[in-house]
Enzyme design. Structure first.
Site, PDB file in Angstrom:
ATOM      1  N   GLN A  79      13.959  72.133  63.180  1.00 15.44           N
ATOM      2  CA  GLN A  79      13.715  70.991  64.071  1.00 15.44           C
ATOM      3  C   GLN A  79      13.511  71.494  65.520  1.00 15.44           C
ATOM      4  OE1 GLN A  79      16.761  70.389  61.846  1.00 15.44           O
ATOM      5  NE2 GLN A  79      15.220  69.817  60.382  1.00 15.44           N
ATOM      6  N   PRO A 107       1.782  61.679  59.480  1.00 16.78           N
ATOM      7  CA  PRO A 107       1.046  62.067  60.685  1.00 16.78           C
ATOM      8  C   PRO A 107       2.004  62.184  61.866  1.00 16.78           C
ATOM      9  CG  PRO A 107       0.604  59.773  60.117  1.00 16.78           C
ATOM     10  CD  PRO A 107       1.370  60.352  58.977  1.00 16.78           C
ATOM     11  N   HIS A 135       8.905  74.941  57.256  1.00 16.81           N
ATOM     12  CA  HIS A 135       8.376  76.076  58.004  1.00 16.81           C
ATOM     13  C   HIS A 135       7.174  76.654  57.264  1.00 16.81           C
ATOM     14  CE1 HIS A 135      12.372  76.768  60.378  1.00 16.81           C
ATOM     15  NE2 HIS A 135      11.810  75.600  60.581  1.00 16.81           N
ATOM     16  N   THR A 141      13.777  61.801  56.882  1.00 19.44           N
ATOM     17  CA  THR A 141      12.979  62.199  55.716  1.00 19.44           C
ATOM     18  C   THR A 141      13.510  61.582  54.431  1.00 19.44           C
ATOM     19  OG1 THR A 141      14.316  64.196  55.451  1.00 19.44           O
ATOM     20  CG2 THR A 141      12.290  64.386  56.760  1.00 19.44           C
ATOM     21  N   LYS A 179       7.760  77.509  64.377  1.00 19.54           N
ATOM     22  CA  LYS A 179       8.837  78.518  64.355  1.00 19.54           C
ATOM     23  C   LYS A 179       8.724  79.462  63.168  1.00 19.54           C
ATOM     24  CE  LYS A 179      11.788  75.119  64.418  1.00 19.54           C
ATOM     25  NZ  LYS A 179      10.868  74.013  64.738  1.00 19.54           N
ATOM     26  N   LEU A 216      -2.518  77.220  70.880  1.00 19.12           N
ATOM     27  CA  LEU A 216      -3.392  77.178  72.055  1.00 19.12           C
ATOM     28  C   LEU A 216      -4.820  76.831  71.650  1.00 19.12           C
ATOM     29  CD1 LEU A 216      -3.627  77.772  75.151  1.00 19.12           C
ATOM     30  CD2 LEU A 216      -4.352  80.088  74.485  1.00 19.12           C
ATOM     31  N   GLY A 245       4.346  65.012  54.989  1.00 17.00           N
ATOM     32  CA  GLY A 245       2.942  64.637  55.071  1.00 17.00           C
ATOM     33  C   GLY A 245       2.667  63.544  56.084  1.00 17.00           C
ATOM     34  N   ALA A 253       4.933  69.078  57.255  1.00 17.60           N
ATOM     35  CA  ALA A 253       4.968  70.010  56.126  1.00 17.60           C
ATOM     36  C   ALA A 253       5.898  69.511  55.028  1.00 17.60           C
ATOM     37  CB  ALA A 253       5.408  71.392  56.606  1.00 17.60           C
ATOM     38  N   ASP A 255       8.517  71.079  64.683  1.00 15.20           N
ATOM     39  CA  ASP A 255       7.150  71.369  64.224  1.00 15.20           C
ATOM     40  C   ASP A 255       6.383  72.247  65.208  1.00 15.20           C
ATOM     41  OD1 ASP A 255       7.468  69.501  61.985  1.00 15.20           O
ATOM     42  OD2 ASP A 255       7.313  67.937  63.509  1.00 15.20           O
ATOM     43  N   ASN A 308      14.979  69.201  55.151  1.00 10.40           N
ATOM     44  CA  ASN A 308      14.098  68.356  55.955  1.00 10.40           C
ATOM     45  C   ASN A 308      13.186  69.205  56.822  1.00 10.40           C
ATOM     46  OD1 ASN A 308      16.365  69.183  57.406  1.00 10.40           O
ATOM     47  ND2 ASN A 308      16.432  67.359  58.691  1.00 10.40           N
TER      48      ASN A 308
END
Length: 430
Positions: free
Chosen positions: A225, A305, A42, A130, A17, A333, A303, A300, A14, A39
């Site tokens: 990943q 957290p 992007h 997932t 990429k 950033l 969902g 993505a 996450d 899974n």
């Protein structure tokens, strides 16, 4: 000869990429996925429009980019058809530009049933998959009972392979896990139909890559990943089922080590993780929740957290070393804007001793206490800044410190989700 760049996650996934791959695919010959399955999620934002890709390489939104799926990827027929349909309904030409290795294994209905039943049975000890059948599909690949794209075009052979697989998996599903068996005829018919659908896209991906290199074309290898989820080098058993590190780019496409010219490692300006497993710098407080909210840290694909924490240099240095990372891209950033102070983990306290090396097992990681170095934050808004000199002084100091501590130069800095919210300090293709 052409230039080849591998883009991979340098944390627990996450990292952003997809956006960076999309950025680098201008004037590219091809983008190739080499491991994982649907899974991965992007996310690309171009001119404010959000697109989430799970299987198809992120270069698909570039009109001239050839998109390849290598033998290291496990393919869900339903997910691929759905993703192609969604893109084509949005006006993106996919099937004429997408080439898929015949050696790519399929995720079958029994893989999904196994994945979900196992996670449910594991309860509090679940890995946090997932539930999409990725792991069981890789298990069958290694056990040599997998069904691959190539098998779909030989009905008699496919029937034999499927009956053998179902004899085994239905026994486990019904007798051990206590769930319903998977129906043979329905699965067989769906596989044959997918074989017809995918036939025009079936191609020798390794051969295409070798030809592109001879032609001097640029090729980008898109990882999914992150390095710390690698089946061999990650926080085992809290890992994914494929090699997310640079070796996976070779084995998962069929190119040699001499075909890789640059390895770009993507890392957030902080750290996140989804699912179970050790996370030494995790913040279970309002600071962590603030980062989650500002960074929209929700999966993505699922969902869920994401767990949030401070930048972990010990873990990042491990990713740099394992992958031979040439340069880093620091993303998100701008999520740190407005924070009074920042912390960076520079070492661990492990069994009474200070160490700058991560343990090689998950239990060891769980026993690590982070040793922090503090940095001043900044109040200025960095969102969308594309020039180094326009960053706040404290933000530049933070980035330079990350660069020095990780022992790796920063090539790219991302200051927002859009393709244009990026500053390229060193072009990986230059």
């Amino acid at each position: 000869m052409g230039q080849s760049v591998v883009v991979l996650g340098a944390q627990w996934g996450d990292e952003g990429k997809g956006k960076i791959v999309d950025l680098l695919t201008e004037e590219i010959g091809a983008v190739v996925r080499f491991q994982g399955g649907h899974n991965a999620g992007h996310t690309l934002v171009i001119n404010g429009k959000k697109t989430v890709l799970h299987l198809i390489p992120s270069g698909i939104l570039r009109d001239d980019a050839l998109c390849l799926i290598g033998n290291g990827v496990v393919i869900s027929p339903a997910a691929l058809i759905k993703e192609i349909g969604e893109l084509e309904s949005a006006g993106v030409e996919v099937r004429s530009r997408l080439k898929i290795s015949p050696a790519a294994p399929l995720i079958m209905p029994y893989h999904i049933a196994l994945d979900q039943a196992r996670e449910k049975a594991a309860g509090g000890k679940a890995i946090g998959t997932t539930g999409r059948g990725i792991g069981p599909a890789y298990e069958d690949k290694v056990a040599r009972r997998g069904i691959r794209i190539a098998d779909l075009h030989y009905p008699a052979q496919l029937e034999e392979l499927l009956r053998t697989a179902l004899d085994y998996h239905n026994f486990v599903l019904t007798k051990y896990l206590g769930v319903e068996a998977v129906d043979f005829q329905k699965t067989f018919d769906e596989a044959l139909a997918f074989g017809e659908y995918v036939q025009p896209m079936k191609s020798d991906v390794a051969g295409i890559l070798h030809d592109l290199r001879k032609q001097g074309k640029r090729v980008l290898f898109e990882g999914a990943q992150g390095a710390l989820l690698d089946i061999d080098h990650g926080t085992y058993p809290y890992v994914t089922s494929s090699n997310t590190t640079v070796g996976g780019a070779l084995a998962g496409t069929g190119v040699g080590a001499d075909a890789i010219d640059y390895v770009l490692g993507i890392a957030k300006a902080y750290a996140t993780r989804v699912g179970g497993g050790p996370f030494p710098t995790e913040l279970d407080d309002e600071v962590g929740q603030g980062i989650r909210d500002r960074g929209a840290e929700y999966g993505a694909s699922t969902g869920r957290p994401r767990r949030c924490g401070w930048m972990d240099i010990v873990a990042l240095k491990r990713a740099v070393a394992i992958n031979g990372i040439s340069g880093l891209c620091i993303t998100k950033l701008d999520v740190l804007d407005g924070m009074e102070k920042l912390k960076v983990c520079i070492a661990y306290e492990y069994r009474g001793k200070r160490t700058e090396y991560a343990p090689l097992d998950a239990q060891g990681w769980e026993e690590c206490t982070p040793v922090y170095l503090e940095f001043p934050g900044w109040t200025e808004n960095t969102h969308g800044i594309t020039e180094w000199d326009k960053l706040p002084v404290a933000a530049r100091a933070y980035l330079r410190a990350l660069e020095e501590l990780a022992g790796c130069p920063i090539s790219i800095v991302s200051t927002g989700p859009d393709r244009d919210h990026t500053m390229v300090l060193q072009d990986p293709f230059a």
